[in-house]
Write an enzyme that holds these catalytic residues in place. Structure first.
Site, PDB file in Angstrom:
ATOM      1  N   SER A 290       0.864  -1.194   0.000  1.00  0.00           N
ATOM      2  CA  SER A 290       0.000   0.000   0.000  1.00  0.00           C
ATOM      3  C   SER A 290       0.890   1.229   0.000  1.00  0.00           C
ATOM      4  O   SER A 290       2.044   1.169   0.465  1.00  0.00           O
ATOM      5  CB  SER A 290      -0.846  -0.004   1.278  1.00  0.00           C
ATOM      6  OG  SER A 290      -1.447   1.256   1.454  1.00  0.00           O
TER       7      SER A 290
ATOM      8  N   TYR B   7      -1.303  -0.691  10.270  1.00  0.00           N
ATOM      9  CA  TYR B   7      -1.515  -1.099   8.870  1.00  0.00           C
ATOM     10  C   TYR B   7      -0.258  -0.728   8.060  1.00  0.00           C
ATOM     11  O   TYR B   7       0.272  -1.538   7.309  1.00  0.00           O
ATOM     12  CB  TYR B   7      -2.756  -0.387   8.329  1.00  0.00           C
ATOM     13  CG  TYR B   7      -3.063  -0.625   6.867  1.00  0.00           C
ATOM     14  CD1 TYR B   7      -3.790  -1.743   6.451  1.00  0.00           C
ATOM     15  CD2 TYR B   7      -2.657   0.288   5.889  1.00  0.00           C
ATOM     16  CE1 TYR B   7      -4.080  -1.958   5.106  1.00  0.00           C
ATOM     17  CE2 TYR B   7      -2.943   0.082   4.543  1.00  0.00           C
ATOM     18  CZ  TYR B   7      -3.660  -1.039   4.156  1.00  0.00           C
ATOM     19  OH  TYR B   7      -3.949  -1.234   2.826  1.00  0.00           O
ATOM     20  N   ALA B   8       0.237   0.498   8.269  1.00  0.00           N
ATOM     21  CA  ALA B   8       1.440   0.945   7.550  1.00  0.00           C
ATOM     22  C   ALA B   8       2.633   0.056   7.892  1.00  0.00           C
ATOM     23  O   ALA B   8       3.432  -0.298   7.018  1.00  0.00           O
ATOM     24  CB  ALA B   8       1.741   2.404   7.883  1.00  0.00           C
ATOM     25  N   ALA B   9       2.725  -0.336   9.176  1.00  0.00           N
ATOM     26  CA  ALA B   9       3.854  -1.191   9.598  1.00  0.00           C
ATOM     27  C   ALA B   9       3.797  -2.533   8.885  1.00  0.00           C
ATOM     28  O   ALA B   9       4.807  -3.032   8.377  1.00  0.00           O
ATOM     29  CB  ALA B   9       3.817  -1.398  11.108  1.00  0.00           C
TER      30      ALA B   9
ATOM     31  N   LYS C 252       2.266  -3.218   6.037  1.00  0.00           N
ATOM     32  CA  LYS C 252       2.464  -3.039   4.593  1.00  0.00           C
ATOM     33  C   LYS C 252       3.918  -2.688   4.264  1.00  0.00           C
ATOM     34  O   LYS C 252       4.442  -3.074   3.221  1.00  0.00           O
ATOM     35  CB  LYS C 252       1.513  -1.978   4.054  1.00  0.00           C
ATOM     36  CG  LYS C 252       0.034  -2.418   4.084  1.00  0.00           C
ATOM     37  CD  LYS C 252      -0.205  -3.613   3.194  1.00  0.00           C
ATOM     38  CE  LYS C 252      -1.672  -3.942   3.000  1.00  0.00           C
ATOM     39  NZ  LYS C 252      -1.856  -5.092   2.094  1.00  0.00           N
TER      40      LYS C 252
HETATM   41  N1  LIG Z   1      -8.398   0.115  -1.902  1.00  0.00           N
HETATM   42  C1  LIG Z   1      -7.349   0.867  -1.637  1.00  0.00           C
HETATM   43  O1  LIG Z   1      -7.393   2.096  -1.686  1.00  0.00           O
HETATM   44  C2  LIG Z   1      -6.038   0.207  -1.301  1.00  0.00           C
HETATM   45  C3  LIG Z   1      -4.910   1.045  -1.205  1.00  0.00           C
HETATM   46  C4  LIG Z   1      -3.707   0.472  -0.904  1.00  0.00           C
HETATM   47  C5  LIG Z   1      -3.602  -0.889  -0.729  1.00  0.00           C
HETATM   48  N2  LIG Z   1      -4.709  -1.678  -0.836  1.00  0.00           N
HETATM   49  C6  LIG Z   1      -4.534  -3.121  -0.651  1.00  0.00           C
HETATM   50  O2  LIG Z   1      -5.131  -3.800  -1.739  1.00  0.00           O
HETATM   51  C7  LIG Z   1      -5.511  -5.116  -1.325  1.00  0.00           C
HETATM   52  C8  LIG Z   1      -6.948  -5.397  -1.723  1.00  0.00           C
HETATM   53  O3  LIG Z   1      -7.803  -4.512  -1.020  1.00  0.00           O
HETATM   54  P1  LIG Z   1      -9.169  -3.960  -1.636  1.00  0.00           P
HETATM   55  O4  LIG Z   1      -9.053  -2.503  -1.672  1.00  0.00           O
HETATM   56  O5  LIG Z   1      -9.499  -4.707  -2.860  1.00  0.00           O
HETATM   57  O6  LIG Z   1     -10.170  -4.296  -0.440  1.00  0.00           O
HETATM   58  P2  LIG Z   1     -11.455  -5.248  -0.360  1.00  0.00           P
HETATM   59  O7  LIG Z   1     -11.955  -5.103   1.033  1.00  0.00           O
HETATM   60  O8  LIG Z   1     -12.365  -4.973  -1.479  1.00  0.00           O
HETATM   61  O9  LIG Z   1     -10.832  -6.694  -0.566  1.00  0.00           O
HETATM   62  C9  LIG Z   1     -10.023  -7.309   0.402  1.00  0.00           C
HETATM   63  C10 LIG Z   1     -10.326  -8.798   0.380  1.00  0.00           C
HETATM   64  O10 LIG Z   1      -9.477  -9.458   1.325  1.00  0.00           O
HETATM   65  C11 LIG Z   1     -10.263 -10.418   1.998  1.00  0.00           C
HETATM   66  N3  LIG Z   1      -9.667 -10.763   3.290  1.00  0.00           N
HETATM   67  C12 LIG Z   1      -9.615  -9.995   4.411  1.00  0.00           C
HETATM   68  N4  LIG Z   1      -9.054 -10.682   5.414  1.00  0.00           N
HETATM   69  C13 LIG Z   1      -8.735 -11.912   4.912  1.00  0.00           C
HETATM   70  C14 LIG Z   1      -8.161 -13.076   5.465  1.00  0.00           C
HETATM   71  N5  LIG Z   1      -7.805 -13.142   6.762  1.00  0.00           N
HETATM   72  N6  LIG Z   1      -7.987 -14.169   4.666  1.00  0.00           N
HETATM   73  C15 LIG Z   1      -8.377 -14.139   3.360  1.00  0.00           C
HETATM   74  N7  LIG Z   1      -8.943 -13.066   2.788  1.00  0.00           N
HETATM   75  C16 LIG Z   1      -9.118 -11.962   3.557  1.00  0.00           C
HETATM   76  C17 LIG Z   1     -11.632  -9.755   2.148  1.00  0.00           C
HETATM   77  O11 LIG Z   1     -12.657 -10.694   2.441  1.00  0.00           O
HETATM   78  C18 LIG Z   1     -11.777  -9.085   0.800  1.00  0.00           C
HETATM   79  O12 LIG Z   1     -12.406  -9.924  -0.157  1.00  0.00           O
HETATM   80  C19 LIG Z   1      -5.247  -5.171   0.174  1.00  0.00           C
HETATM   81  O13 LIG Z   1      -3.997  -5.783   0.404  1.00  0.00           O
HETATM   82  C20 LIG Z   1      -5.193  -3.712   0.569  1.00  0.00           C
HETATM   83  O14 LIG Z   1      -4.464  -3.507   1.751  1.00  0.00           O
HETATM   84  C21 LIG Z   1      -5.927  -1.158  -1.124  1.00  0.00           C
END
Ligand SMILES: NC(=O)c1ccc[n+]([C@@H]2O[C@H](COP(=O)([O-])OP(=O)(O)OC[C@H]3O[C@@H](n4cnc5c(N)ncnc54)[C@H](O)[C@@H]3O)[C@@H](O)[C@H]2O)c1
Length: 255
Positions: free
Chosen positions: A154, A167-169, A171
């Protein structure tokens, strides 16, 4: 375009017959990534704690002509991870690509509101879960000296966040772990890279800071913007990339 060049470019990106696992594939970036991997020819295992979402996403890929299966998997549970990897091998013969995408948010908390169990919960899911999955697929990738591991970090892991330091830590840990593993595994032809998304139009972002962000950017990222970076890193076009962080973020920050 010159035919020879266009054919070569296509084969650079083609993933026909490759076997991929995407965690957290039921929603958002994971779902878009699974669809795009399948569109480029990969067979995809979609796993998630939201079993129904993963099943629906896999069903959509199959309806679009791709090959996909789904499974319930909590990335903090090593037994379930083992089962997911075994099922992938059963279905598709091997594992070539692992996308560690599943993660959870910290709830927008300042440090005073993050107690040790909450800190541990975030690290368990967002960092240790990534390690567990890599550990589980590595023997398969090592045996054939081929593997593409793409870990989703992230922007918070690069430049920090105003809240959710835990969360930052986690990531940031994903980035450091990926760089370390890239050095260790490079000579075995296993590439380990990171996509560090900027704000992306998913459920997670809407839980966090979507509205204020709309005022800062000309547009917010879409899940497919992130998926495109993952597919690139999974392809032979990125064969010489390892230990790198790609951050599709519309110019919000530079690494
Ligand atoms: N959306 C953003 O702005 C953003 C920004 C930076 C990083 N990210 C990263 O992108 C990735 C995807 O996030 P997203 O935005 O699509 O969010 P999202 O909530 O739409 O999807 C995340 C998915 O992870 C699943 N999940 C959560 N805990 C879990 C576990 N213990 N085991 C298995 N699955 C699990 C959830 O059920 C969900 O389907 C993540 O790693 C997130 O940290 C997202």
């Amino acid at each position: 375009m010159n035919k020879m060049i266009s054919e070569n470019i296509y084969s650079f990106y083609a993933l026909e017959g490759k076997s991929a696992i995407v965690t957290g594939a039921g929603n958002g970036i994971g779902k878009a990534t699974a669809r795009l991997l399948a569109a480029f020819g990969a067979n995809v295992m979609l796993c998630d704690i939201e079993e129904e979402s993963a099943e629906a996403a896999a069903g959509q890929i199959c309806a679009e002509g791709g090959r996909a299966v789904s499974m319930y998997c909590d990335i903090t549970d090593r037994d379930l991870i083992e089962k997911t990897v075994n099922k992938t091998v059963e279905e598709f013969g091997t594992v070539d690509i692992l996308v560690n995408n599943g993660a959870t948010l910290g709830g927008g908390k300042p440090i005073a509101k993050v107690d040790p169990p909450e800190f541990a919960r975030l690290i368990d899911t967002n960092l240790t879960g990534v390690f567990y999955f890599i550990y589980a697929v590595l023997p398969i990738m090592r045996a054939k000296k081929y593997g593409k591991i793409i870990n989703i970090s992230s922007g918070a892991g690069v430049v920090g966040g105003e809240t959710d330091f835990h969360y930052a830590a986690a990531k940031g840990g994903v980035i450091a772990m990926s760089k370390g593993l890239a050095r260790e595994l490079g000579h075995e032809s296993i590439n380990v890279n990171v996509v560090a998304p900027g704000l992306t139009n998913t459920r997670m972002a809407h839980e966090w800071e979507f509205e204020p962000a709309l005022k800062r950017f000309y547009r917010v990222g879409e899940p497919v913007d992130m998926a495109a970076a993952v597919v690139f890193l999974a392809s032979d076009a990125a064969g010489y990339f390892s230990g790198q962080v790609i951050s599709p973020n519309g110019g919000e920050y530079m690494i």
